[in-house]
Design a protein around this motif. Sequence first.
Motif, short mmCIF file in Angstrom:
data_model
loop_
_atom_site.label_atom_id
_atom_site.label_comp_id
_atom_site.label_asym_id
_atom_site.label_seq_id
_atom_site.Cartn_x
_atom_site.Cartn_y
_atom_site.Cartn_z
N SER A 1 0.87 -1.16 0.00
CA SER A 1 0.00 0.00 0.00
C SER A 1 0.91 1.22 0.00
O SER A 1 1.90 1.27 0.76
N THR B 1 1.70 5.67 -0.87
CA THR B 1 1.22 7.04 -0.81
C THR B 1 0.38 7.39 -2.03
O THR B 1 0.66 6.94 -3.15
N PRO C 1 -1.23 9.59 6.66
CA PRO C 1 -1.18 8.70 5.49
C PRO C 1 -2.51 8.60 4.75
O PRO C 1 -3.57 8.54 5.37
N ASP C 2 -2.42 8.56 3.44
CA ASP C 2 -3.57 8.27 2.59
C ASP C 2 -3.29 6.98 1.86
O ASP C 2 -3.43 6.88 0.66
N MET C 3 -2.84 6.00 2.56
CA MET C 3 -2.56 4.67 2.04
C MET C 3 -2.29 3.71 3.16
O MET C 3 -2.99 2.77 3.37
N THR D 1 1.29 3.77 5.91
CA THR D 1 2.10 4.40 6.93
C THR D 1 3.31 5.02 6.30
O THR D 1 3.49 4.96 5.09
N ASP E 1 -6.89 0.22 6.31
CA ASP E 1 -7.95 1.22 6.47
C ASP E 1 -8.25 1.52 7.93
O ASP E 1 -8.58 2.66 8.27
N ASN F 1 -4.32 4.16 8.03
CA ASN F 1 -5.14 5.23 7.48
C ASN F 1 -6.03 5.88 8.53
O ASN F 1 -6.88 6.70 8.20
N THR G 1 -2.91 10.28 12.46
CA THR G 1 -2.40 11.55 11.98
C THR G 1 -1.56 12.19 13.08
O THR G 1 -1.87 12.06 14.27
N THR H 1 1.09 14.25 4.36
CA THR H 1 1.33 12.94 3.76
C THR H 1 2.71 12.93 3.11
O THR H 1 3.06 13.85 2.37
N ARG I 1 -10.85 10.69 12.62
CA ARG I 1 -9.57 11.19 12.13
C ARG I 1 -9.56 12.71 12.01
O ARG I 1 -8.53 13.35 12.22
#
Length: 414
Positions: free
Chosen positions: A63, A65, A203-205, A207, A232, A236, A239, A244, A311
């Motif tokens: 997974s 970025t 992260p948007d995926m 870590t 997920d 994800n 934060t 990111t 989040r």
Amino acid sequence: MPPPVQDGPSRPGALTHPWHPIPGGITAPSGFRAAAVTAGLKASGKPDLSLLVAPEGAVCAGSFTTSLLRAACVDLCAERLRASGGHARAVLTNSGQANACTGERGLADSLGATAALAQRLGLAAEQVLICSTGVIGVPIPIDTLLAGLDPLVAALSPEGGGAAAQAILTTDLVDKQIALEANLDGRTVRIGGMAKGSGMIHPDMATMLGYLSCDAGVPAEVWSAMVRRAVDCSFNAITVDGDTSTNDTFLAFAAGEPLSPELFDALEAGLTAVSQHLAKAIARDGEGATCLLEVRVEGAADDAGARTIARTICGSSLVKCAVHGRDPNWGRIAAAAGRAGVPFNPAGLALWLGGHQLMAAGQPLPFDRAAASTYLQSDTVIIRLVVGRGPGAGLAWGCDLSDQYIRINADYTT
């Protein structure tokens, strides 16, 4: 060590699967080896080059970025996993240079490093992945890295997990590693993991950099789906500062005797537990952080919406500052929930700070402000919101925001 696995990532409850913590980290599962050396990539003189090698036949799910500005190593990993149908044997990690925004040289160095390592391991270059972490815009001192490969391969060991976990760090204050074991239908199965991350965490995926190992055989497509779901509700859902990274990568390897399909749910419970432990460790080690912030949201229309609200609260600078100042200013929490983009009825909102209920049915309640402030001095601060009567529930983790974060990042390269 993490708590025992519970009956769902966002719904604490009774135990369902007997996963227990064990030593060994990423190399606790059978057949995995790791190593680390000080190659001279970092001026600090600390270990800066690590290697993880999986057994023959390993599947790997990745997974990455979602940033448009991705380091060449990220694209290389993603392309090799696509081309192989989710198979890989090794991952090399250099710490000190992100090798992002380095033009054609970035890809050339990643290709050269993996080719040289593959030759030493007796593997095809396509079976070797690479991750980089450090300062953006700085290329790898490739000759220095290549000179470190022979001692790195020579150091490979089933006991090398701890050293590898140290060598992937940058601004981290502590290493982040874990291993769990379970008896699944008379068979011992182990899952190990290690990660790094302290700043530039949103992260948007998955870590910043994270790795997982498992000694059960699972079909590649099943493993990939498991990893996606675990990501997920773990990586994800954290934060630190809303940024990111260009290099965010999570790689999960599985190799061993095939596991019966009826045990896949049990395996995924362990996979999720390892991922959540590492994710929370990253949030707690946020640059300048003094506590872990855990937000629990219930009553949303679905789990995804609940996680989004949670989040958003964890990422609110105002909430983070209030927690750091031990100020139970709950209006900031409610305001963050309201801007998360997830519909709910404000008239039904209920809110707790630890054991202190601050709102009910959308209305403020009297509470002991001094006691609530004292609670905010805890190492883990728990915020709970009920936003309706829906089935959705979710967790997110973050940390407080201190002046030390600014000091760390104001002169990061100077």
